[in-house]
Scaffold this active site. Structure first.
Site, PDB file in Angstrom:
ATOM      1  N   GLY A 561       0.845  -1.184   0.000  1.00 31.61           N
ATOM      2  CA  GLY A 561       0.000   0.000   0.000  1.00 31.61           C
ATOM      3  C   GLY A 561       0.871   1.220   0.000  1.00 31.61           C
ATOM      4  N   GLY A 563       2.922   4.203   1.239  1.00 28.15           N
ATOM      5  CA  GLY A 563       3.711   4.372   2.436  1.00 28.15           C
ATOM      6  C   GLY A 563       4.566   3.165   2.757  1.00 28.15           C
ATOM      7  N   GLY A 564       4.478   2.152   1.944  1.00 31.94           N
ATOM      8  CA  GLY A 564       5.341   0.998   2.152  1.00 31.94           C
ATOM      9  C   GLY A 564       6.776   1.356   1.823  1.00 31.94           C
ATOM     10  N   PHE A 565       7.657   0.466   2.128  1.00 29.40           N
ATOM     11  CA  PHE A 565       9.068   0.767   1.890  1.00 29.40           C
ATOM     12  C   PHE A 565       9.646  -0.004   0.732  1.00 29.40           C
ATOM     13  CE2 PHE A 565       8.226   1.813   6.252  1.00 29.40           C
ATOM     14  CZ  PHE A 565       8.795   3.058   6.370  1.00 29.40           C
ATOM     15  N   GLY A 566       8.816  -0.814   0.120  1.00 25.38           N
ATOM     16  CA  GLY A 566       9.348  -1.577  -1.000  1.00 25.38           C
ATOM     17  C   GLY A 566       8.550  -2.848  -1.191  1.00 25.38           C
ATOM     18  N   VAL A 568       8.124  -7.005  -1.255  1.00 24.05           N
ATOM     19  CA  VAL A 568       8.639  -8.143  -0.505  1.00 24.05           C
ATOM     20  C   VAL A 568       8.685  -9.376  -1.397  1.00 24.05           C
ATOM     21  CG1 VAL A 568       8.324  -9.603   1.506  1.00 24.05           C
ATOM     22  CG2 VAL A 568       7.694  -7.192   1.604  1.00 24.05           C
ATOM     23  N   ASP A 679       3.744   2.767  11.309  1.00 24.42           N
ATOM     24  CA  ASP A 679       2.949   2.197  10.219  1.00 24.42           C
ATOM     25  C   ASP A 679       2.271   0.913  10.676  1.00 24.42           C
ATOM     26  OD1 ASP A 679       1.807   2.224   7.729  1.00 24.42           O
ATOM     27  OD2 ASP A 679       3.528   1.292   6.721  1.00 24.42           O
TER      28      ASP A 679
END
Ligand SMILES: *[C@@H]1O[C@H](CO)[C@@H](O)[C@H](O)[C@H]1NC(C)=O
Ligand SMILES: *[C@@H]1O[C@H](CO)[C@@H](O)[C@H](O)[C@H]1NC(C)=O
Ligand SMILES: *[C@@H]1O[C@H](CO)[C@@H](O)[C@H](O)[C@H]1NC(C)=O
Ligand SMILES: *[C@@H]1O[C@H](CO)[C@@H](O)[C@H](O)[C@H]1NC(C)=O
Ligand SMILES: *[C@@H]1O[C@H](CO)[C@@H](O)[C@H](O)[C@H]1NC(C)=O
Ligand SMILES: *[C@@H]1O[C@H](CO)[C@@H](O)[C@H](O)[C@H]1NC(C)=O
Ligand SMILES: *[C@@H]1O[C@H](CO)[C@@H](O)[C@H](O)[C@H]1NC(C)=O
Ligand SMILES: *[C@@H]1O[C@H](CO)[C@@H](O)[C@H](O)[C@H]1NC(C)=O
Ligand SMILES: *[C@@H]1O[C@H](CO)[C@@H](O)[C@H](O)[C@H]1NC(C)=O
Ligand SMILES: *[C@@H]1O[C@H](CO)[C@@H](O)[C@H](O)[C@H]1NC(C)=O
Ligand SMILES: *[C@@H]1O[C@H](CO)[C@@H](O)[C@H](O)[C@H]1NC(C)=O
Ligand SMILES: *[C@@H]1O[C@H](CO)[C@@H](O)[C@H](O)[C@H]1NC(C)=O
Length: 851
Positions: A561, A563-566, A568, A679
């Protein structure tokens, strides 16, 4: 290689006796008309000649006094090597300078223009003249393009001449000086002369390396302009009886050798018929094939039947009879060839000529040429491959043994290049290029895409930047592309990604194959990355850097979503352990000490309800964090029923809430300094195989959302729907923000509802719960999927906790410790009331890779 003329062994003529034949002696005189004719010939025939005075400074042309040949400097034919002057001053101008090649294995002159398929004479002259003051005698090889021509050994001869007749394979003939480790190659003069269709024995698959070109009976050397092809006919008289004539010898237009009449107008003979003439035609290495052509013309008007000349010609030390009773035609050229003979162990081939028993005249011969046959069977590299690899060499400024032809000869294939040789017929193709660990920087040149036969390409461990060229995706044969360990390599083109997903190519990249994300495929992609381990199963072990290989198996959908960091990925370590690999989209801390420190810190945060950070991958543009793998995906998946996740019952739900609260409480109160998650959401709560909940992504916002230069925490978006209201008002970020988000998760757990009701108004879950609570009917609140299977008291208690957590006023919000305590009480009282029959999950925390 022309060895200075010496006819050995050959029989000394003994005395002067009554000649068996009549000899005619003529004095040649030149008249003005002949001289004029010669000048015309000169102008006409120098066409197509290349006469290079090697090492001549500047390109200045000059005429040679001796024979009017026009010499030029060599700068337009070669750009390597050094200009030198010979230290001895006794040579003609063209021998006064030379070019020497202290660097590189193969340095090549590129002679052009030439016509592909045409025949040329190439002559190289080496005048050492102690140019380097070392009084050395270097030995080196000459190649015509990719094929061996000869070995040059500088001895005492002031000048050494090598000459070859060869067929051009293209629009350029390369003459290469090959350093064989026995001294510095050099060259003084290089000449090229078109030969038309002469010497049919020289063809595309064999060249003729000259050994001798003898003009018998002549008193002077004869060359251009007397020979319009600028062959050098060496005068041989020795002790022979000399024959000459002023009459023209007839040479037809289509003659295969076009020996000048002037050469044929002299010959040698003997006064006696019982003596033979033995010529050492060729000396070379055993096994080398030779080619000898003898030119005959009878210069004497013999009165038959009383006078006759018949000769027997024998080869190989006079043992092999080649011709018998041979009579040359009167004043007309005739040729006798010896071909397809190999040198025996003695390394030399002699030709003996003597008068047949019935002959009244002795032997005679006018001229002889002898050669060693050089096979031209190495296949040159495909033109397009050559131009592409030359461009790559330029672009990367490569200096290795990358000289001359990339594939051939096979002993000199360029370092890092592998070729496919299709044999005599087709050109060699470059099928593999290994430029790993070559200190390359800058973008990948698109000319790599012109290497259309490429099967493997390894550019790993360099400093390449910029996008990966699309054209790599168009290489039909490419099966392996390794771009790993290039810190700043750019985007992977779509077409490559497609191939990778189809399994047509194994792509090794280091970093985030972002461009490949949009493509859905179940195919495995294999990405080898190096993980630096920061956590160990055995805590007593020192934290260290352990290199592990991991294979990406495919994309995992955990939490995706805003605001995620990347992204997986599911990976596995060499020992088969599954891991989750989060490829970070932010890279501001890439490679920094700070990043490493933060990761090491996070690696030390251990709690049974926090996803364990096992390690990270350094050196990539898109950093990766490696976590323990959680079999049962996210809480969100279970609540929404995707992934065929079994529906969680009420007690499981409350237990998951408790475990999550424990994890978050540990971050807030158990870590020094405290970690604010920022988060918290149902997709960041992961479940292992025993349904133990663990928080993911903690510490990321603090660590990776910081501008490394200013250390100012940039506003981090979090996830809409979970963000506390105060966050929007004044950017306050503290533990209470996490509590609010946790409250939202709790509401999701309780209600099984989406964050926003699917109506026109898009009512947020907090508003929704308030309206339901006012109605006082718990059955309208708890997830209808549970079908009423829950403890009502416990349900009210949990709703209360959730309401407190999501309060708009900070003071009304409880702390995570409170949340944890109250949820635990809630469960404990239920367990007591249900007299201990309720068993959930595992009592002990599951240890996967870290405790
Ligand atoms: C040969 O190599 C040396 C040392 O690398 C260098 O100084 C010199 O300029 C090179 N000479 C030529 C002609 O390239
Ligand atoms: C060679 O000699 C010419 C003049 O004769 C001079 O201009 C040139 O610099 C010399 N070259 C070297 C390398 O000494
Ligand atoms: C060249 O000549 C040799 C000997 O005559 C012959 O075997 C070979 O096939 C020829 N090659 C070509 C390309 O004509
Ligand atoms: C061959 O001719 C050259 C001049 O071209 C002369 O100097 C030399 O002595 C001659 N050699 C013989 C053996 O006649
Ligand atoms: C021809 O032979 C005579 C007698 O040996 C000799 O004097 C003369 O120089 C020769 N001419 C040539 C062109 O060799
Ligand atoms: C040629 O003559 C020499 C000297 O007389 C002799 O040794 C040799 O055997 C002869 N060669 C042949 C093929 O007869
Ligand atoms: C690569 O191929 C293209 C298309 O054939 C051509 O235009 C270009 O010159 C080639 N580049 C090199 C370096 O060979
Ligand atoms: C090529 O290499 C092989 C094996 O290393 C060697 O036997 C052969 O002589 C080499 N050929 C040349 C032309 O150097
Ligand atoms: C990349 O470049 C840096 C400095 O520019 C250099 O220290 C490093 O060795 C290079 N890395 C590789 C793999 O070539
Ligand atoms: C943990 O590692 C230490 C040091 O390598 C070792 O002595 C110890 O036996 C290990 N413990 C376990 C449970 O493997
Ligand atoms: C949790 O994971 C285990 C192991 O993968 C599996 O057997 C079990 O069915 C999963 N449970 C749920 C609720 O998905
Ligand atoms: C308490 O446990 C017993 C046996 O373990 C069981 O029969 C009984 O129903 C339980 N009571 C409740 C309230 O669940």
């Amino acid at each position: 290689m022309e060895r200075r003329q010496n006819l050995t062994p050959f029989r000394a003529r003994i005395g002067w006796q009554q000649p068996p034949c009549r000899f005619f002696f003529f004095i040649l005189t030149f008249c003005m008309v002949q001289l004029f004719g010669t000048l015309l010939v000169r102008a006409q025939f120098q066409e197509g000649f290349i006469s290079i005075d090697c090492g001549l400074v500047g390109g200045s042309d000059y005429g040679d006094h001796d024979n009017g040949l026009q010499y030029t400097g060599d700068s337009r034919y070669i750009d390597t090597g050094e200009n030198k002057n010979v230290s001895e001053n006794r040579f003609a101008r063209r021998y006064g300078t030379l070019r020497s090649f202290p660097n590189g294995t193969r340095n090549c002159y590129r002679l052009s223009p030439v016509q592909s398929g045409n025949k040329y004479l190439i002559r190289a002259i080496f005048t050492y003249g102690n140019y380097d003051g070392k009084n050395s005698s270097p030995t080196f090889d000459l190649h015509i393009g990719v094929n061996f021509w000869t070995t040059v050994t500088i001895g005492s001869d002031p000048d050494l001449v090598s000459e070859i007749i060869t067929v051009s394979r293209g629009n350029v003939i390369q003459v290469c000086l090959v350093n064989t480790g026995k001294g510095t190659p050099f060259i003084s003069v290089l000449l090229l002369r078109p030969l038309d269709v002469m010497y049919p024995f020289a063809n595309a698959s064999q060249s003729l390396d000259m050994y001798r070109r003898s003009n018998y009976g002549a008193e002077r050397e004869l060359r251009y302009p007397d020979d319009p092809y600028d062959r050098i006919w060496t005068n041989v008289t020795e002790d022979f009886l000399l024959l000459n004539t002023t009459s023209e010898v007839d040479v037809k237009e289509d003659d295969a050798f076009r020996v000048p009449s002037k050469v044929l107008q002299t010959a040698v003979s003997d006064t006696r018929t019982d003596y033979n003439m033995t010529i050492q035609a060729v000396r070379g290495s055993p096994g080398e094939r030779i080619y000898v052509v003898m030119h005959f013309a009878e210069l004497l008007k013999l009165n038959s039947p009383n006078e006759s000349r018949q000769m027997d010609i024998k080869g190989l030390d006079g043992n092999v009879r080649l011709f018998e009773n041979y009579s040359p035609p009167y004043l007309r050229v005739d040729h006798i060839e010896i071909a397809n003979v190999a040198l025996d162990a003695s390394g030399s081939y002699n030709v003996s000529i003597y008068a047949s028993s019935s002959s009244t005249c002795s032997f005679t011969i006018n001229a002889l040429e002898s050669f060693i046959v050089r096979p031209m069977n190495e296949s040159e590299t495909d033109d397009h491959d050559v131009s592409a690899i030359e461009d790559i060499k330029r672009a990367f400024k490569l200096s290795r043994n990358w000289e001359a032809d990339p594939c051939s000869p096979r002993n000199y294939t360029w370092q890092g290049v592998s070729c496919n040789y299709s044999g005599d017929s087709g050109p060699a193709r470059i099928i593999s290029l290994d430029l790993s660990s070559s200190n390359l920087d800058g973008p990948i040149p698109t000319s790599i895409g012109n290497l259309t036969a490429l099967v493997t390409l390894d550019l790993s461990n360099n400093n390449l930047t910029g996008p990966v060229p699309d054209i790599l995706g168009e290489l039909q044969s490419l099966q392996l592309l390794n771009l790993s360990r290039n810190e700043a390599i750019g985007a992977i083109p779509q077409n490559l990604c497609e191939k990778m997903f189809k399994g047509a190519i194994s792509l090794s990249i280091y970093g985030d194959p972002k461009q490949c994300e949009s493509l859905k495929s179940n195919k495995r992609k294999k990405i080898i990355i190096t993980i630096i381990i920061v956590s160990q199963i055995n805590k007593t072990r020192m934290l260290g850097r352990v290199q592990e290989e991991m294979t990406m198996l495919g994309k995992e959908k955990y939490q995706i979503g805003k605001g995620g960091f990347g992204t997986v990925y599911l990976g596995n370590l060499n020992d088969g352990t599954n891991v989750a690999v989060k490829v970070l989209s932010s890279s501001s801390l890439q490679g920094s000490k700070e990043f490493e420190a933060e990761v090491l810190l996070l690696g030390r945060v251990h709690h049974k309800n926090l996803v364990c950070l096992l390690g990270y991958c350094a050196d990539s543009r898109h950093l990766s964090l490696v976590y323990e793998y959680m079999d049962n995906k996210t809480l969100k998946d279970h609540l929404s029923g995707i992934h065929d996740a079994s529906l969680l019952n009420w007690n499981q739900r409350v237990n998951i809430a408790l475990q999550s609260a424990q994890g978050l409480d540990y971050l807030h109160n158990g870590c020094q300094p405290p970690i604010i998650h920022r988060d918290i959401k149902s997709s960041n709560i992961l479940l292992n195989c025993e349904l133990v909940a663990k928080l993911a992504d903690f510490g990321l916002s603090r660590t990776f959302n910081t501008d490394s230069a200013t250390h100012i925490t940039t506003r981090f978006g979090g996830t809409p729907g979970y963000l506390a209201p105060e966050y929007f008002q004044n950017d306050i970020i503290n533990q209470k923000g996490d509590v609010y988000s946790f409250g939202i998760v709790l509401l999701e757990i309780i209600t099984g509802q989406p964050l926003y009701q699917n109506s026109m108004e898009k009512t947020h879950i907090v508003k929704w719960i308030h309206s339901k609570v006012q109605n006082g009917d718990i059955n309208n609140i708890i997830d209808p999927k549970l079908q009423g299977d829950f403890d009502i008291n416990m349900a009210w208690k949990v709703v209360e906790i959730a309401m407190s957590c999501t309060s708009t006023t900070l003071e009304e919000r409880m702390t995570m410790t409170d949340v944890m305590v109250q949820l635990k009480e809630c469960l404990d009282s239920f367990i007591q009331s249900s007299n201990g029959t309720f068993v959930f999950g595992s009592a002990t925390p599951t240890i996967l890779l870290c405790g």
